[in-house]
Design a protein around this motif. Structure first.
Motif, PDB file in Angstrom:
ATOM      1  N   ASN A 186       4.599  12.920  13.302  1.00 25.08           N
ATOM      2  CA  ASN A 186       5.604  13.967  13.090  1.00 25.08           C
ATOM      3  C   ASN A 186       5.827  14.245  11.604  1.00 25.08           C
ATOM      4  O   ASN A 186       6.950  14.423  11.141  1.00 25.08           O
ATOM      5  CB  ASN A 186       6.926  13.586  13.765  1.00 25.08           C
ATOM      6  N   LEU A 187       4.738  14.304  10.848  1.00 23.79           N
ATOM      7  CA  LEU A 187       4.808  14.576   9.423  1.00 23.79           C
ATOM      8  C   LEU A 187       4.469  16.041   9.159  1.00 23.79           C
ATOM      9  O   LEU A 187       3.702  16.652   9.907  1.00 23.79           O
ATOM     10  CB  LEU A 187       3.846  13.676   8.656  1.00 23.79           C
ATOM     11  N   GLY A 188       4.994  16.587   8.081  1.00 17.95           N
ATOM     12  CA  GLY A 188       4.710  17.979   7.757  1.00 17.95           C
ATOM     13  C   GLY A 188       4.791  18.259   6.270  1.00 17.95           C
ATOM     14  O   GLY A 188       5.524  17.595   5.529  1.00 17.95           O
ATOM     15  N   LEU A 189       4.005  19.241   5.838  1.00 14.86           N
ATOM     16  CA  LEU A 189       4.004  19.723   4.458  1.00 14.86           C
ATOM     17  C   LEU A 189       4.129  21.241   4.511  1.00 14.86           C
ATOM     18  O   LEU A 189       3.138  21.966   4.505  1.00 14.86           O
ATOM     19  CB  LEU A 189       2.709  19.308   3.747  1.00 14.86           C
ATOM     20  N   PRO A 190       5.344  21.757   4.560  1.00 17.21           N
ATOM     21  CA  PRO A 190       5.526  23.195   4.781  1.00 17.21           C
ATOM     22  C   PRO A 190       5.140  24.084   3.613  1.00 17.21           C
ATOM     23  O   PRO A 190       4.811  25.256   3.817  1.00 17.21           O
ATOM     24  CB  PRO A 190       7.027  23.321   5.080  1.00 17.21           C
ATOM     25  N   GLY A 191       5.173  23.573   2.386  1.00 17.23           N
ATOM     26  CA  GLY A 191       4.915  24.448   1.247  1.00 17.23           C
ATOM     27  C   GLY A 191       4.114  23.784   0.154  1.00 17.23           C
ATOM     28  O   GLY A 191       3.900  22.559   0.150  1.00 17.23           O
ATOM     29  N   GLN A 192       3.655  24.585  -0.783  1.00 18.06           N
ATOM     30  CA  GLN A 192       2.885  24.081  -1.918  1.00 18.06           C
ATOM     31  C   GLN A 192       3.735  23.122  -2.756  1.00 18.06           C
ATOM     32  O   GLN A 192       4.891  23.392  -3.057  1.00 18.06           O
ATOM     33  CB  GLN A 192       2.406  25.238  -2.786  1.00 18.06           C
ATOM     34  N   GLY A 193       3.137  21.988  -3.110  1.00 14.92           N
ATOM     35  CA  GLY A 193       3.845  20.989  -3.893  1.00 14.92           C
ATOM     36  C   GLY A 193       4.621  19.987  -3.070  1.00 14.92           C
ATOM     37  O   GLY A 193       5.122  18.994  -3.622  1.00 14.92           O
ATOM     38  N   ASP A 194       4.752  20.198  -1.766  1.00 15.35           N
ATOM     39  CA  ASP A 194       5.465  19.239  -0.924  1.00 15.35           C
ATOM     40  C   ASP A 194       4.663  17.938  -0.834  1.00 15.35           C
ATOM     41  O   ASP A 194       3.435  17.942  -0.823  1.00 15.35           O
ATOM     42  CB  ASP A 194       5.691  19.806   0.475  1.00 15.35           C
ATOM     43  N   LEU A 195       5.391  16.823  -0.740  1.00 15.00           N
ATOM     44  CA  LEU A 195       4.769  15.503  -0.816  1.00 15.00           C
ATOM     45  C   LEU A 195       5.299  14.613   0.291  1.00 15.00           C
ATOM     46  O   LEU A 195       6.500  14.567   0.553  1.00 15.00           O
ATOM     47  CB  LEU A 195       5.064  14.866  -2.178  1.00 15.00           C
ATOM     48  N   VAL A 196       4.386  13.890   0.940  1.00 17.58           N
ATOM     49  CA  VAL A 196       4.738  12.871   1.935  1.00 17.58           C
ATOM     50  C   VAL A 196       4.314  11.516   1.383  1.00 17.58           C
ATOM     51  O   VAL A 196       3.187  11.350   0.914  1.00 17.58           O
ATOM     52  CB  VAL A 196       4.039  13.143   3.285  1.00 17.58           C
ATOM     53  N   VAL A 197       5.233  10.542   1.424  1.00 14.65           N
ATOM     54  CA  VAL A 197       4.956   9.188   0.940  1.00 14.65           C
ATOM     55  C   VAL A 197       5.252   8.189   2.047  1.00 14.65           C
ATOM     56  O   VAL A 197       6.329   8.220   2.660  1.00 14.65           O
ATOM     57  CB  VAL A 197       5.807   8.848  -0.305  1.00 14.65           C
ATOM     58  N   VAL A 198       4.296   7.305   2.301  1.00 18.38           N
ATOM     59  CA  VAL A 198       4.458   6.195   3.243  1.00 18.38           C
ATOM     60  C   VAL A 198       4.029   4.926   2.522  1.00 18.38           C
ATOM     61  O   VAL A 198       2.959   4.882   1.910  1.00 18.38           O
ATOM     62  CB  VAL A 198       3.617   6.394   4.520  1.00 18.38           C
ATOM     63  N   GLU A 199       4.863   3.889   2.574  1.00 16.76           N
ATOM     64  CA  GLU A 199       4.534   2.602   1.970  1.00 16.76           C
ATOM     65  C   GLU A 199       4.682   1.496   3.013  1.00 16.76           C
ATOM     66  O   GLU A 199       5.595   1.548   3.848  1.00 16.76           O
ATOM     67  CB  GLU A 199       5.443   2.301   0.779  1.00 16.76           C
ATOM     68  N   PHE A 200       3.810   0.498   2.918  1.00 18.04           N
ATOM     69  CA  PHE A 200       3.944  -0.662   3.791  1.00 18.04           C
ATOM     70  C   PHE A 200       3.469  -1.915   3.070  1.00 18.04           C
ATOM     71  O   PHE A 200       2.607  -1.866   2.195  1.00 18.04           O
ATOM     72  CB  PHE A 200       3.179  -0.472   5.111  1.00 18.04           C
ATOM     73  N   TYR A 257       0.850  -1.188   0.000  1.00 19.48           N
ATOM     74  CA  TYR A 257       0.000   0.000   0.000  1.00 19.48           C
ATOM     75  C   TYR A 257       0.889   1.243   0.000  1.00 19.48           C
ATOM     76  O   TYR A 257       1.887   1.307   0.725  1.00 19.48           O
ATOM     77  CB  TYR A 257      -0.911   0.007   1.218  1.00 19.48           C
ATOM     78  N   ARG A 258       0.505   2.219  -0.807  1.00 18.95           N
ATOM     79  CA  ARG A 258       1.261   3.469  -0.921  1.00 18.95           C
ATOM     80  C   ARG A 258       0.335   4.640  -0.593  1.00 18.95           C
ATOM     81  O   ARG A 258      -0.722   4.806  -1.212  1.00 18.95           O
ATOM     82  CB  ARG A 258       1.825   3.631  -2.335  1.00 18.95           C
ATOM     83  N   LEU A 259       0.730   5.443   0.374  1.00 16.27           N
ATOM     84  CA  LEU A 259      -0.002   6.643   0.767  1.00 16.27           C
ATOM     85  C   LEU A 259       0.761   7.858   0.270  1.00 16.27           C
ATOM     86  O   LEU A 259       1.981   7.962   0.467  1.00 16.27           O
ATOM     87  CB  LEU A 259      -0.142   6.727   2.288  1.00 16.27           C
ATOM     88  N   GLU A 260       0.042   8.776  -0.373  1.00 13.43           N
ATOM     89  CA  GLU A 260       0.625  10.035  -0.817  1.00 13.43           C
ATOM     90  C   GLU A 260      -0.236  11.189  -0.318  1.00 13.43           C
ATOM     91  O   GLU A 260      -1.443  11.195  -0.533  1.00 13.43           O
ATOM     92  CB  GLU A 260       0.712  10.103  -2.345  1.00 13.43           C
ATOM     93  N   VAL A 261       0.412  12.137   0.338  1.00 19.13           N
ATOM     94  CA  VAL A 261      -0.262  13.361   0.766  1.00 19.13           C
ATOM     95  C   VAL A 261       0.506  14.529   0.173  1.00 19.13           C
ATOM     96  O   VAL A 261       1.698  14.712   0.447  1.00 19.13           O
ATOM     97  CB  VAL A 261      -0.315  13.499   2.301  1.00 19.13           C
ATOM     98  N   GLU A 262      -0.170  15.332  -0.652  1.00 22.41           N
ATOM     99  CA  GLU A 262       0.464  16.468  -1.313  1.00 22.41           C
ATOM    100  C   GLU A 262      -0.228  17.760  -0.906  1.00 22.41           C
ATOM    101  O   GLU A 262      -1.464  17.820  -0.839  1.00 22.41           O
ATOM    102  CB  GLU A 262       0.394  16.317  -2.835  1.00 22.41           C
ATOM    103  N   ASN A 263       0.575  18.784  -0.631  1.00 21.54           N
ATOM    104  CA  ASN A 263       0.052  20.100  -0.302  1.00 21.54           C
ATOM    105  C   ASN A 263      -0.230  20.855  -1.602  1.00 21.54           C
ATOM    106  O   ASN A 263       0.682  21.133  -2.378  1.00 21.54           O
ATOM    107  CB  ASN A 263       1.051  20.871   0.557  1.00 21.54           C
ATOM    108  N   LEU A 264      -1.491  21.177  -1.852  1.00 26.22           N
ATOM    109  CA  LEU A 264      -1.881  21.861  -3.083  1.00 26.22           C
ATOM    110  C   LEU A 264      -1.974  23.369  -2.927  1.00 26.22           C
ATOM    111  O   LEU A 264      -2.291  24.072  -3.889  1.00 26.22           O
ATOM    112  CB  LEU A 264      -3.232  21.323  -3.567  1.00 26.22           C
TER     113      LEU A 264
END
Length: 207
Positions: free
Chosen positions: A117-131, A52-59
């Motif tokens: 402890n995840l963060g998206l400080p700016g537009q276009g920043d991306l967090v990816v978690v896979e398990f 499983y792949r999780l993606e969170v992007e700041n738009l």
């Protein structure tokens, strides 16, 4: 004595309007089958390993700080669909805290992903978690294994993951088009039937 504000009158009780800005996020969850190599995985067999792949992007330009991704992997299934202890984190952002993840946690003992402890400080920043996690050895043919993750700020849920392959991408404001990720189980036996013939007479015209 203070009142509720004297609108239109310049005095010590002026009304004040505050405009708040909220993050706009793309929060998607997809699945691939590590056993068969299919991606995205629409089907799987008992015992297959799913990733499983999780993606969170700041738009937007509004930062989002100190959030968590939480996933009790079997909570949406009528019965346990995964092997207890098989949950393994594969990809984590730098600085993430995954110490609360438990491969035998949850109401069915099959695992809970908890990455903080995840963060998206700016537009276009991306967090990816896979398990990775392994499907149980016995699952009903034609049934679905369903999974969905939550984005949490503190103890409050801010949104749920969306499968972009179902009904298209989610509303970036996370307001009601979040589809869980589903894989259909194919557990019926697969047969291969072959038939061969031999020339026993050595005569090319006679079999």
């Amino acid at each position: 004595t203070l009142s509720d504000g004297s609108v239109g009158v310049v005095d010590h009780e002026d009304a004040l309007t505050t405009l708040s800005a909220l993050p706009r996020l793309r929060f998607e969850k997809t699945v691939s089958n590590r056993t068969t190599g299919s991606s995205p995985a629409l089907t799987a067999r008992p015992g297959d390993v799913l990733r499983y792949r999780l993606e969170v992007e700041n738009l937007a330009s509004v930062p989002l700080a100190n959030f968590s991704l939480v996933d009790e992997i079997d909570v949406l299934n009528a019965a346990a669909a995964f092997v207890p202890g098989s949950l393994q984190l594969v990809t984590l952002p730098a600085g993430a805290d995954a110490s609360a993840t438990n491969s035998t946690g949850g109401s069915r003992g099959t695992g809970v992903v908890d990455v903080r402890n995840l963060g998206l400080p700016g537009q276009g920043d991306l967090v990816v978690v896979e398990f990775d996690v392994t499907l149980a050895a016995v699952l009903a043919a034609g049934s679905y294994v369903t999974n969905q993750s939550q984005l949490q700020i503190g103890a409050a849920s801010f949104g749920q993951s969306d499968d972009p392959g179902v009904n298209g991408p989610a509303d970036p404001l996370l307001t009601g088009d979040e589809d869980p990720t589903r894989v259909q189980i194919q557990s019926s036996p697969l047969f291969q039937v072959q038939k061969i013939s031999d020339d026993l007479t050595a005569d090319p015209g006679v079999l």
